[in-house]
Design a protein around this motif. Sequence first.
Motif, PDB file in Angstrom:
ATOM      1  N   GLY A 274      35.196  20.122 122.847  1.00  0.00           N
ATOM      2  CA  GLY A 274      36.222  21.070 122.423  1.00  0.00           C
ATOM      3  C   GLY A 274      36.431  22.198 123.410  1.00  0.00           C
ATOM      4  N   TRP A 275      35.395  22.552 124.150  1.00  0.00           N
ATOM      5  CA  TRP A 275      35.537  23.630 125.141  1.00  0.00           C
ATOM      6  C   TRP A 275      36.386  23.201 126.325  1.00  0.00           C
ATOM      7  CZ3 TRP A 275      29.673  24.158 124.291  1.00  0.00           C
ATOM      8  CH2 TRP A 275      29.450  24.951 123.158  1.00  0.00           C
ATOM      9  N   GLU A 276      36.533  21.896 126.549  1.00  0.00           N
ATOM     10  CA  GLU A 276      37.468  21.419 127.567  1.00  0.00           C
ATOM     11  C   GLU A 276      38.906  21.493 127.054  1.00  0.00           C
ATOM     12  OE1 GLU A 276      36.437  20.617 130.609  1.00  0.00           O
ATOM     13  OE2 GLU A 276      34.376  21.050 129.972  1.00  0.00           O
ATOM     14  N   LEU A 277      39.082  21.267 125.766  1.00  0.00           N
ATOM     15  CA  LEU A 277      40.418  21.296 125.177  1.00  0.00           C
ATOM     16  C   LEU A 277      40.916  22.720 124.946  1.00  0.00           C
ATOM     17  CD1 LEU A 277      39.944  18.472 122.512  1.00  0.00           C
ATOM     18  CD2 LEU A 277      40.842  18.257 124.839  1.00  0.00           C
ATOM     19  N   MET A 278      40.005  23.614 124.568  1.00  0.00           N
ATOM     20  CA  MET A 278      40.337  25.026 124.319  1.00  0.00           C
ATOM     21  C   MET A 278      39.365  25.882 125.133  1.00  0.00           C
ATOM     22  SD  MET A 278      42.810  25.218 121.841  1.00  0.00           S
ATOM     23  CE  MET A 278      42.643  26.730 120.931  1.00  0.00           C
ATOM     24  N   PRO A 279      39.543  25.926 126.464  1.00  0.00           N
ATOM     25  CA  PRO A 279      38.539  26.559 127.340  1.00  0.00           C
ATOM     26  C   PRO A 279      38.311  28.037 127.077  1.00  0.00           C
ATOM     27  CG  PRO A 279      40.521  25.931 128.565  1.00  0.00           C
ATOM     28  CD  PRO A 279      40.638  25.300 127.227  1.00  0.00           C
ATOM     29  N   ASP A 280      39.300  28.755 126.532  1.00  0.00           N
ATOM     30  CA  ASP A 280      39.095  30.181 126.272  1.00  0.00           C
ATOM     31  C   ASP A 280      37.984  30.413 125.253  1.00  0.00           C
ATOM     32  OD1 ASP A 280      41.054  30.884 128.066  1.00  0.00           O
ATOM     33  OD2 ASP A 280      42.599  31.229 126.556  1.00  0.00           O
ATOM     34  N   ALA A 281      37.713  29.426 124.415  1.00  0.00           N
ATOM     35  CA  ALA A 281      36.648  29.578 123.425  1.00  0.00           C
ATOM     36  C   ALA A 281      35.283  29.708 124.075  1.00  0.00           C
ATOM     37  CB  ALA A 281      36.654  28.406 122.445  1.00  0.00           C
ATOM     38  N   ARG A 282      35.150  29.246 125.318  1.00  0.00           N
ATOM     39  CA  ARG A 282      33.876  29.426 126.036  1.00  0.00           C
ATOM     40  C   ARG A 282      33.520  30.902 126.174  1.00  0.00           C
ATOM     41  NH1 ARG A 282      32.248  24.872 129.053  1.00  0.00           N
ATOM     42  NH2 ARG A 282      33.871  23.315 129.485  1.00  0.00           N
ATOM     43  N   ASN A 283      34.532  31.745 126.234  1.00  0.00           N
ATOM     44  CA  ASN A 283      34.290  33.176 126.431  1.00  0.00           C
ATOM     45  C   ASN A 283      34.055  33.920 125.130  1.00  0.00           C
ATOM     46  OD1 ASN A 283      34.769  32.856 129.246  1.00  0.00           O
ATOM     47  ND2 ASN A 283      36.975  32.934 128.874  1.00  0.00           N
ATOM     48  N   ASP A 284      34.242  33.250 124.002  1.00  0.00           N
ATOM     49  CA  ASP A 284      33.935  33.867 122.711  1.00  0.00           C
ATOM     50  C   ASP A 284      32.425  33.842 122.495  1.00  0.00           C
ATOM     51  OD1 ASP A 284      36.685  33.939 122.443  1.00  0.00           O
ATOM     52  OD2 ASP A 284      36.774  32.144 121.185  1.00  0.00           O
ATOM     53  N   THR A 285      31.937  34.766 121.727  1.00  0.00           N
ATOM     54  CA  THR A 285      30.500  34.873 121.489  1.00  0.00           C
ATOM     55  C   THR A 285      30.211  34.815 120.001  1.00  0.00           C
ATOM     56  OG1 THR A 285      30.225  36.256 123.459  1.00  0.00           O
ATOM     57  CG2 THR A 285      28.435  36.276 121.854  1.00  0.00           C
ATOM     58  N   VAL A 286      29.343  33.884 119.617  1.00  0.00           N
ATOM     59  CA  VAL A 286      28.924  33.752 118.217  1.00  0.00           C
ATOM     60  C   VAL A 286      27.416  33.968 118.155  1.00  0.00           C
ATOM     61  CG1 VAL A 286      28.840  32.279 116.184  1.00  0.00           C
ATOM     62  CG2 VAL A 286      30.756  32.066 117.789  1.00  0.00           C
ATOM     63  N   ARG A 287      26.981  34.927 117.348  1.00  0.00           N
ATOM     64  CA  ARG A 287      25.553  35.124 117.089  1.00  0.00           C
ATOM     65  C   ARG A 287      25.244  34.527 115.726  1.00  0.00           C
ATOM     66  NH1 ARG A 287      21.924  38.991 114.860  1.00  0.00           N
ATOM     67  NH2 ARG A 287      23.668  40.312 114.176  1.00  0.00           N
ATOM     68  N   TRP A 288      24.281  33.610 115.722  1.00  0.00           N
ATOM     69  CA  TRP A 288      23.992  32.810 114.544  1.00  0.00           C
ATOM     70  C   TRP A 288      22.801  33.359 113.757  1.00  0.00           C
ATOM     71  CZ3 TRP A 288      27.375  29.007 113.282  1.00  0.00           C
ATOM     72  CH2 TRP A 288      28.233  28.564 114.294  1.00  0.00           C
ATOM     73  N   SER A 289      22.664  32.891 112.534  1.00  0.00           N
ATOM     74  CA  SER A 289      21.569  33.322 111.657  1.00  0.00           C
ATOM     75  C   SER A 289      20.266  32.593 111.953  1.00  0.00           C
ATOM     76  CB  SER A 289      21.954  33.071 110.191  1.00  0.00           C
ATOM     77  OG  SER A 289      22.175  31.681 109.961  1.00  0.00           O
ATOM     78  N   TYR A 290      20.306  31.624 112.858  1.00  0.00           N
ATOM     79  CA  TYR A 290      19.131  30.811 113.175  1.00  0.00           C
ATOM     80  C   TYR A 290      18.749  31.044 114.627  1.00  0.00           C
ATOM     81  CZ  TYR A 290      16.108  26.676 113.244  1.00  0.00           C
ATOM     82  OH  TYR A 290      15.033  25.825 113.342  1.00  0.00           O
ATOM     83  N   PRO A 291      17.464  31.055 114.963  1.00  0.00           N
ATOM     84  CA  PRO A 291      17.055  31.462 116.314  1.00  0.00           C
ATOM     85  C   PRO A 291      17.177  30.401 117.391  1.00  0.00           C
ATOM     86  CG  PRO A 291      15.114  31.076 114.970  1.00  0.00           C
ATOM     87  CD  PRO A 291      16.297  30.971 114.053  1.00  0.00           C
ATOM     88  N   SER A 292      17.679  29.215 117.088  1.00  0.00           N
ATOM     89  CA  SER A 292      17.809  28.175 118.111  1.00  0.00           C
ATOM     90  C   SER A 292      19.154  27.488 117.995  1.00  0.00           C
ATOM     91  CB  SER A 292      16.693  27.130 117.964  1.00  0.00           C
ATOM     92  OG  SER A 292      16.890  26.061 118.880  1.00  0.00           O
ATOM     93  N   ALA A 293      19.729  27.168 119.159  1.00  0.00           N
ATOM     94  CA  ALA A 293      20.954  26.370 119.206  1.00  0.00           C
ATOM     95  C   ALA A 293      20.663  24.977 119.749  1.00  0.00           C
ATOM     96  CB  ALA A 293      22.021  27.065 120.049  1.00  0.00           C
ATOM     97  N   ASP A 294      19.417  24.561 119.696  1.00  0.00           N
ATOM     98  CA  ASP A 294      19.042  23.221 120.126  1.00  0.00           C
ATOM     99  C   ASP A 294      19.590  22.204 119.132  1.00  0.00           C
ATOM    100  OD1 ASP A 294      17.277  20.742 120.090  1.00  0.00           O
ATOM    101  OD2 ASP A 294      16.499  21.764 121.866  1.00  0.00           O
ATOM    102  N   PRO A 295      20.288  21.149 119.607  1.00  0.00           N
ATOM    103  CA  PRO A 295      20.861  20.167 118.677  1.00  0.00           C
ATOM    104  C   PRO A 295      19.837  19.539 117.740  1.00  0.00           C
ATOM    105  CG  PRO A 295      21.783  19.861 120.867  1.00  0.00           C
ATOM    106  CD  PRO A 295      20.693  20.878 121.003  1.00  0.00           C
ATOM    107  N   TRP A 296      18.616  19.348 118.218  1.00  0.00           N
ATOM    108  CA  TRP A 296      17.584  18.759 117.358  1.00  0.00           C
ATOM    109  C   TRP A 296      17.258  19.681 116.189  1.00  0.00           C
ATOM    110  CZ3 TRP A 296      15.860  13.950 117.088  1.00  0.00           C
ATOM    111  CH2 TRP A 296      16.018  13.106 118.184  1.00  0.00           C
ATOM    112  N   HIS A 297      17.321  20.995 116.415  1.00  0.00           N
ATOM    113  CA  HIS A 297      17.121  21.948 115.324  1.00  0.00           C
ATOM    114  C   HIS A 297      18.325  21.941 114.382  1.00  0.00           C
ATOM    115  CE1 HIS A 297      13.512  24.443 116.483  1.00  0.00           C
ATOM    116  NE2 HIS A 297      13.689  23.735 117.586  1.00  0.00           N
ATOM    117  N   LEU A 298      19.521  22.087 114.950  1.00  0.00           N
ATOM    118  CA  LEU A 298      20.718  22.256 114.129  1.00  0.00           C
ATOM    119  C   LEU A 298      21.038  21.009 113.314  1.00  0.00           C
ATOM    120  CD1 LEU A 298      22.972  24.205 116.653  1.00  0.00           C
ATOM    121  CD2 LEU A 298      21.664  25.122 114.729  1.00  0.00           C
ATOM    122  N   ALA A 299      20.657  19.853 113.816  1.00  0.00           N
ATOM    123  CA  ALA A 299      20.951  18.615 113.102  1.00  0.00           C
ATOM    124  C   ALA A 299      20.228  18.540 111.761  1.00  0.00           C
ATOM    125  CB  ALA A 299      20.566  17.412 113.955  1.00  0.00           C
ATOM    126  N   TYR A 300      19.116  19.279 111.634  1.00  0.00           N
ATOM    127  CA  TYR A 300      18.302  19.182 110.424  1.00  0.00           C
ATOM    128  C   TYR A 300      18.112  20.519 109.722  1.00  0.00           C
ATOM    129  CZ  TYR A 300      17.191  14.505 112.097  1.00  0.00           C
ATOM    130  OH  TYR A 300      17.281  13.198 112.517  1.00  0.00           O
TER     131      TYR A 300
END
Length: 349
Positions: A274-300
Motif C-alpha cells: 500500500g505504501w507504493e500505491l499511496m506513498p505519502d502515507a510513508r510520512n505519516d506516523t502512527v504510535r501503537w498501543s503495543y510495543p512491537s511492530a514485528d509481523p510475528w507479534h501482530l499476527a497473534y
Amino acid sequence: MSEEGATTPGLVCSHHHLYSALARGMPAPPRTPGGFAEILELVWWRLDRALDLEMLGWSAKLGALEALESGCTAIVDHHESPNAIEGSLDVIATACAEVGVRVSCCYGVTDRHGSDGARRGLAENERYLAAGGQGYVGVHASFTCTDDTLASAAELASRYDVGVHIHVAEGPPDADAAERLAGLSDDRWLLIHGVHLPTEHGLAGTIVHNPRSNMNNAVGYANPTRFAAANPIALGTDGIGADMLDEFRVAYARLREHDVTASPDPPWEWLARGWELMPDARNDTVRWSYPSADPWHLAYTPGVHPLDITIDGEQVLAGGIATRVDPAEVRAKAAEQAQRLFASLDELD
C-alpha cells in the motif's frame, strides 16, 4: 522494541468502498441470495442505487473516521452511486479531508444502467482527475461492461497517466476477465480480487487481495502467492471497514489454511505494498498501543490500536481520539443518514 509503543507509517487500505459504511443493519434483501451474482444484485447493487450525495458524505466520513481509529491513514476507494454520479468523488474526497485521511478516488463505470450510465461514470472520473484529484479511472468489472466501455476506460486512464481500478474475476460471472481485459492493462492498474484468475493470466498491474470479503461472499480463495512472480500483491478490505491489522491477520490465517508452513511475512508484504500505491502515507506516523511492530507479534496479538497519529505534521489522532472531527457527532449523523438509506431501500423495486 519501545515500552512506549511501536511506531509505523500510516497503514493503507488498497481497496475500499466507503459508500458501504452505512450498510450495517440494512433491510434484508427481497429474497435470500443464492450465490455471488444474487449477492451483488439483491444487496450491493440495490444499496448503491439508493444512495444520494448527503448519505454518501456521512458514509465516507464515518468510514474515514473508523480507518483513522484503526491506524489507516490512506484509502484507495472505489465508488458507485448510479443515481448520484456527478460530484460524488468530490463528496468522498471532502469527507476524508475533514477527518484528515488521505484518499484516492474513482467512480466504478458500468453498463448495468445503460450506455448513458457508463458515459456519466466516465465523465465523473475525467472531471475529478482533470481538477487535480488523486485517483484512478474506476470500472466495476468486465462482466458488467461492454468492450467499448472497457476500451474507453483504459484510454481515459492512459490520457491522465493513471491506472484503472477494477474488480477482476471475483466470482464465476467474471471468470473470463483475463480474456476480456487482454491487451488493455498496464502496471498502474489495480486488479481487485483475482479469485478466479488463472495463474498465468497475462494481466499487468497490482492484484489486491480481500480475504474477508472473499470468505463473506463464498467466492473462493485467491491464493495470491501464486501471482507473486508476475504481479505485486496488495491488501484491501472491499468495504469491510479499514482495520488493516485485522485484515492482515485474516490474510495470514487464510494463507496458513492453504499452507501450514507459511509465515506472516507475505501478508505483511501485501499490506506494505500500500505504501507504493499511496506513498505519502510513508510520512505519516502512527504510535501503537503495543510495543512491537514485528509481523510475528501482530499476527497473534488482538486489540492493537493506535494511540496517536500525525499526518502532514498535524496530530489527527490524540490518545485514540480524532482531533479534526467530533466522533460522536459523525456517528450520530451517519446513523441518521443510515435510516434515510434504509427507507430508500424499502422503496426500491
